[in-house]
Each structure stands twice: as C-alpha cells, then as structure tokens.
Write an enzyme that holds these catalytic residues in place. Structure first.
Site, PDB file in Angstrom:
ATOM      1  N   GLY A  78       0.831  -1.211   0.000  1.00 47.16           N
ATOM      2  CA  GLY A  78       0.000   0.000   0.000  1.00 47.16           C
ATOM      3  C   GLY A  78       0.865   1.260   0.000  1.00 47.16           C
ATOM      4  O   GLY A  78       1.890   1.303   0.678  1.00 47.16           O
TER       5      GLY A  78
ATOM      6  N   ARG B  68       0.585  -4.692  -4.926  1.00 41.56           N
ATOM      7  CA  ARG B  68       0.616  -5.874  -4.056  1.00 41.56           C
ATOM      8  C   ARG B  68       0.803  -7.037  -5.028  1.00 41.56           C
ATOM      9  O   ARG B  68       0.077  -7.132  -6.020  1.00 41.56           O
ATOM     10  CB  ARG B  68      -0.682  -6.012  -3.280  1.00 41.56           C
ATOM     11  CG  ARG B  68      -0.962  -4.792  -2.363  1.00 41.56           C
ATOM     12  CD  ARG B  68      -2.041  -5.104  -1.347  1.00 41.56           C
ATOM     13  NE  ARG B  68      -2.537  -3.923  -0.654  1.00 41.56           N
ATOM     14  CZ  ARG B  68      -1.979  -3.393   0.437  1.00 41.56           C
ATOM     15  NH1 ARG B  68      -0.880  -3.927   0.943  1.00 41.56           N
ATOM     16  NH2 ARG B  68      -2.520  -2.341   1.015  1.00 41.56           N
TER      17      ARG B  68
ATOM     18  N   ASP C 283       5.631  -5.239   6.125  1.00 46.13           N
ATOM     19  CA  ASP C 283       6.309  -6.508   6.414  1.00 46.13           C
ATOM     20  C   ASP C 283       6.191  -7.538   5.281  1.00 46.13           C
ATOM     21  O   ASP C 283       7.102  -8.330   5.068  1.00 46.13           O
ATOM     22  CB  ASP C 283       5.910  -7.088   7.774  1.00 46.13           C
ATOM     23  CG  ASP C 283       4.427  -7.023   8.039  1.00 46.13           C
ATOM     24  OD1 ASP C 283       3.665  -6.688   7.099  1.00 46.13           O
ATOM     25  OD2 ASP C 283       4.011  -7.308   9.171  1.00 46.13           O
TER      26      ASP C 283
ATOM     27  N   THR D 254       4.003   2.440   6.111  1.00 47.08           N
ATOM     28  CA  THR D 254       2.584   2.062   6.152  1.00 47.08           C
ATOM     29  C   THR D 254       1.835   3.003   7.081  1.00 47.08           C
ATOM     30  O   THR D 254       2.363   3.364   8.149  1.00 47.08           O
ATOM     31  CB  THR D 254       2.331   0.608   6.599  1.00 47.08           C
ATOM     32  OG1 THR D 254       0.959   0.480   7.009  1.00 47.08           O
ATOM     33  CG2 THR D 254       3.186   0.178   7.777  1.00 47.08           C
TER      34      THR D 254
ATOM     35  N   ASP E 186      -0.416   2.224   8.884  1.00 41.78           N
ATOM     36  CA  ASP E 186      -0.898   1.477  10.058  1.00 41.78           C
ATOM     37  C   ASP E 186       0.059   1.574  11.258  1.00 41.78           C
ATOM     38  O   ASP E 186      -0.337   1.301  12.387  1.00 41.78           O
ATOM     39  CB  ASP E 186      -1.089  -0.003   9.705  1.00 41.78           C
ATOM     40  CG  ASP E 186      -2.041  -0.209   8.539  1.00 41.78           C
ATOM     41  OD1 ASP E 186      -2.839   0.707   8.251  1.00 41.78           O
ATOM     42  OD2 ASP E 186      -1.985  -1.285   7.906  1.00 41.78           O
TER      43      ASP E 186
ATOM     44  N   ASP F 242       2.329  -0.445  12.164  1.00 41.59           N
ATOM     45  CA  ASP F 242       2.190  -1.719  12.877  1.00 41.59           C
ATOM     46  C   ASP F 242       3.347  -2.681  12.630  1.00 41.59           C
ATOM     47  O   ASP F 242       3.197  -3.884  12.802  1.00 41.59           O
ATOM     48  CB  ASP F 242       0.864  -2.391  12.461  1.00 41.59           C
ATOM     49  CG  ASP F 242       0.849  -2.750  10.987  1.00 41.59           C
ATOM     50  OD1 ASP F 242       1.707  -2.256  10.235  1.00 41.59           O
ATOM     51  OD2 ASP F 242      -0.019  -3.549  10.579  1.00 41.59           O
TER      52      ASP F 242
ATOM     53  N   ARG G  90      -6.067  -2.002   9.465  1.00 37.11           N
ATOM     54  CA  ARG G  90      -6.079  -3.473   9.360  1.00 37.11           C
ATOM     55  C   ARG G  90      -6.113  -4.112  10.753  1.00 37.11           C
ATOM     56  O   ARG G  90      -6.988  -3.767  11.527  1.00 37.11           O
ATOM     57  CB  ARG G  90      -4.851  -3.941   8.579  1.00 37.11           C
ATOM     58  CG  ARG G  90      -5.130  -5.188   7.740  1.00 37.11           C
ATOM     59  CD  ARG G  90      -3.873  -5.731   7.163  1.00 37.11           C
ATOM     60  NE  ARG G  90      -3.302  -4.895   6.131  1.00 37.11           N
ATOM     61  CZ  ARG G  90      -3.481  -5.070   4.830  1.00 37.11           C
ATOM     62  NH1 ARG G  90      -4.226  -6.037   4.391  1.00 37.11           N
ATOM     63  NH2 ARG G  90      -2.902  -4.282   3.955  1.00 37.11           N
TER      64      ARG G  90
HETATM   65  O1  F6P Z   1      -1.817  -1.376   5.199  1.00 36.47           O
HETATM   66  C1  F6P Z   1      -2.318  -0.143   4.798  1.00 36.47           C
HETATM   67  C2  F6P Z   1      -3.796  -0.236   4.519  1.00 36.47           C
HETATM   68  O2  F6P Z   1      -4.246   1.040   4.115  1.00 36.47           O
HETATM   69  C3  F6P Z   1      -4.657  -0.778   5.666  1.00 36.47           C
HETATM   70  O3  F6P Z   1      -4.913   0.171   6.658  1.00 36.47           O
HETATM   71  C4  F6P Z   1      -5.880  -1.237   4.910  1.00 36.47           C
HETATM   72  O4  F6P Z   1      -6.562  -2.257   5.613  1.00 36.47           O
HETATM   73  C5  F6P Z   1      -5.293  -1.781   3.639  1.00 36.47           C
HETATM   74  O5  F6P Z   1      -4.048  -1.139   3.453  1.00 36.47           O
HETATM   75  C6  F6P Z   1      -6.159  -1.570   2.428  1.00 36.47           C
HETATM   76  O6  F6P Z   1      -5.534  -2.161   1.356  1.00 36.47           O
HETATM   77  P1  F6P Z   1      -5.984  -1.979  -0.166  1.00 36.47           P
HETATM   78  O7  F6P Z   1      -5.643  -0.587  -0.577  1.00 36.47           O
HETATM   79  O8  F6P Z   1      -5.184  -2.988  -0.904  1.00 36.47           O
HETATM   80  O9  F6P Z   1      -7.446  -2.209  -0.192  1.00 36.47           O
END
Ligand code: F6P
Length: 326
Positions: free
Chosen positions: A14, A75, A106, A129, A131, A133, A175
């Site tokens: 992301g 991704r 990670d 990120t 998050d 995390d 997440r």
């Molecule tokens: O890890 C970053 C994040 O924005 C999370 O907070 C969220 O759950 C996820 O990515 C969303 O991913 P995507 O953009 O692939 O839907």
C-alpha cells in the site's frame, strides 16, 4: 567487503504519504556517494517485468511534497513463487544491481529477504505504512499524515454531529492494528474508540452508551476497521436495534492513504532514506531501518510469523473514557 556500485529502489504494498521523500533521499544520497541508482516501477511486479530505469538527481525533483509514490506500487502475491523470483534475479543481474532498497511493509520485507537469500545482493527495508504496525520500529512513514487526515475529517463531521445532534461512527483504516484509531479517537475527542486488540461486544458498547453521565450533543465513536472494512454499518444496525439510537456511518477509507505528507513524515522519510544508503555502504544486508527511542538504527527484518506490532496503549483507552465523560 565488496564495494557496491549500483543500487535500486522500489516501493511495494500500500502507498503511504512520505514514500516520495524517502525515494528522493535514497536517490540523492546514493548519487552523493558515487553510486548509480535505478528505480524499479510498480514494486516487485516491475522487477519481474524489467520495468527498471536509471535515475538521476532530476528524477526526484519536486516530489518531496507529493503523496503516493512516483515509482508506483503493487501488491504482488506471485512473488512468493520461487520461479517468479528467478526472473526477478535475472533482471537484477542484467542491470548489475548489487543492492536493493525496499520501501513497504512486512509483506514487502519478506520479498526482500527472500531475494537477499537467493541472489548475491544486499537488501534493506524502509518501513512505510499508515498502520504503524511493523514490529521492530516505533514509527512507520505515512502514519502521521494519515492520522492528521483522519482527524481533519472527524473535526468536520463533528460540526454536523453538533448541528444536528447526530451520532456518528467514523471508521478508520489500520487493518489488524488499532494504533491509528487510538490516536485519532483521542485527539478527536471520540466518546468511544473500538480497536481490534481490545474486544468490546455490542452489548457492552450499548451498555456504555446507556450509562452516559450526560446527554451528548452529537457523539462520535471511532471504529478501527479491524479485519472487516465497513464493519461499522453492522455495528450501527445493532445499536439501533437494541436501543433505538441512530448512528450515521462514515468510512474514511482510502482518503487516509493519500495527500501531502506532514513535516514528521517528510523528515523521517528523508532520514531513513539517507540511513538506508549508509547502511548498505557499511556492508549491512537483510535489515530494516527503524526509528526507536528517537534514533535511527538498523534491525533485522521482522520475523514473518510475528504479525502486527503488539498494542501497548491500554491506558489511553481509560484516559479517553475519563476525558470524554466529564
Ligand atoms: O496497510 C495499509 C492499509 O491502508 C490498511 O490500513 C488497509 O486495511 C489496507 O491497506 C487496504 O488495502 P488496499 O488498498 O489494498 O485495499
């Protein structure tokens, strides 16, 4: 120790505000130390499809203030396949790249580690990120911008909540982690903060709403998305069914991932980018740049089975309860 001459940089997973400042720092630091630098577009996918181009000082001009990533990202679960990684290694060899900087989370570092194990290449990660995390670092690039973006949204929602005496559930990203929700909820004066690390059943929540000491003139509950983005709609439905109080739902979603990075994100990104190049030059590999106790250090890539950084802020929930009730 062999000297490295050609390094590459990619962004993966992301996007996070501040990634561009980190790319800029990697490129300009590398050039300052007489390395050739390559940008890999679209993350590991671009490495496999040979979407690689040499960068110079100008390539990263005018990007420090921009959200997203000028190198694009993806991704790319296919990278778990060793045959796919073989193609990536061929491309690294083709461009004679001897060190790789990976900006991501990670999952991206797992890819970087595998490459470092399988090819003659040094790898280093920069944690990015919203998050915050990642195990091993107190801070990840993008978190501060995301929490400020979410907070601004809450402040705006509060105007409407107050004017109409409405109740709102505001759902934030994160997440498996409640860190974003915690900071945003506390700073936004949320009545309750629901995070995945501390389970609160709808019955308990309803009980707390019922036992409020004073009638609110518009209330905001911050909900971490947890493993179910959009879960707030169900919670709102259940609250209404149980006690007849209507909560409107606002899911902030990807608005939190974009936008101009804050001072903190640009600063951390710039310094992590610089330290990433320095640590590669010092011979380090299979490491992540971390920000711990106000210092930039290198630590091992997080172990793949550890999951998200544990939540250690239980006291903040109690403090928030006190502050939102008086
Ligand atoms: O890890 C970053 C994040 O924005 C999370 O907070 C969220 O759950 C996820 O990515 C969303 O991913 P995507 O953009 O692939 O839907």
């Amino acid at each position: 120790m062999t000297k490295i001459k050609r390094i590459a940089v990619l962004t993966s997973g992301g996007d996070a505000p501040g990634m561009n400042a980190a790319i800029r720092a990697v490129v300009r630091s590398a050039l300052a130390f007489d390395l050739k630098v390559f940008g890999i577009y679209n993350g590991f996918e671009g490495l496999v499809s040979d979407n690689i181009e040499q960068l110079d000082n100008k390539s990263v001009a005018n990007c420090i203030q921009r959200g997203g990533t000028i190198l694009k990202t993806s991704r790319y679960p296919a990278f778990k396949d060793p045959n796919v990684r073989k193609q990536a290694i061929k491309n690294l060899q083709k461009h004679k790249i001897d060190a790789l900087v990976v900006l991501g989370g990670d999952g991206s570092f797992r890819g970087a580690k595998l490459l470092g194990d399988e090819a003659d290449i040094r790898t280093i990660g920069i944690p990015c990120t919203i998050d915050n995390d990642i195990i091993g670092t107190d801070y990840t690039i993008g978190f501060d911008t995301a929490r400020n973006t979410a907070l601004q949204a809450i402040d705006k929602i509060r105007d409407t909540a107050f004017s109409h005496s409405n109740n709102f559930l505001v759902e934030v990203m994160g997440r498996a982690s409640g860190l974003l929700a915690m900071d945003v909820g506390l700073a936004g004066g949320a009545e309750f903060i629901l995070i995945p690390e501390i389970k609160v059943s709808v019955d308990e929540l309803v009980e707390r709403i019922r036992s409020r000491k004073r009638l609110k003139m518009g209330s905001i509950i911050v909900v971490a998305e947890a493993d179910k983005p959009g879960r707030s709609f169900k919670i709102a439905e259940q609250i209404e069914k149980k006690i007849g109080i209507v909560y409107k739902v606002c899911v902030l979603g990807h608005t939190q991932r974009g936008g101009t990075p804050t001072v903190r994100d640009r600063e951390v990104a710039s310094l992590m980018g610089y330290h990433a190049v320095k640590s590669l030059l010092a011979g380090e590999t299979h490491k992540m740049i971390a920000y711990n106790q106000e210092r930039y250090v290198t630590v091992d890539f997080p172990a793949p089975d550890l999951g998200a950084r544990p939540f250690a802020q239980e006291d903040l929930l109690e403090i928030n309860r006190i502050l939102s009730e008086s």
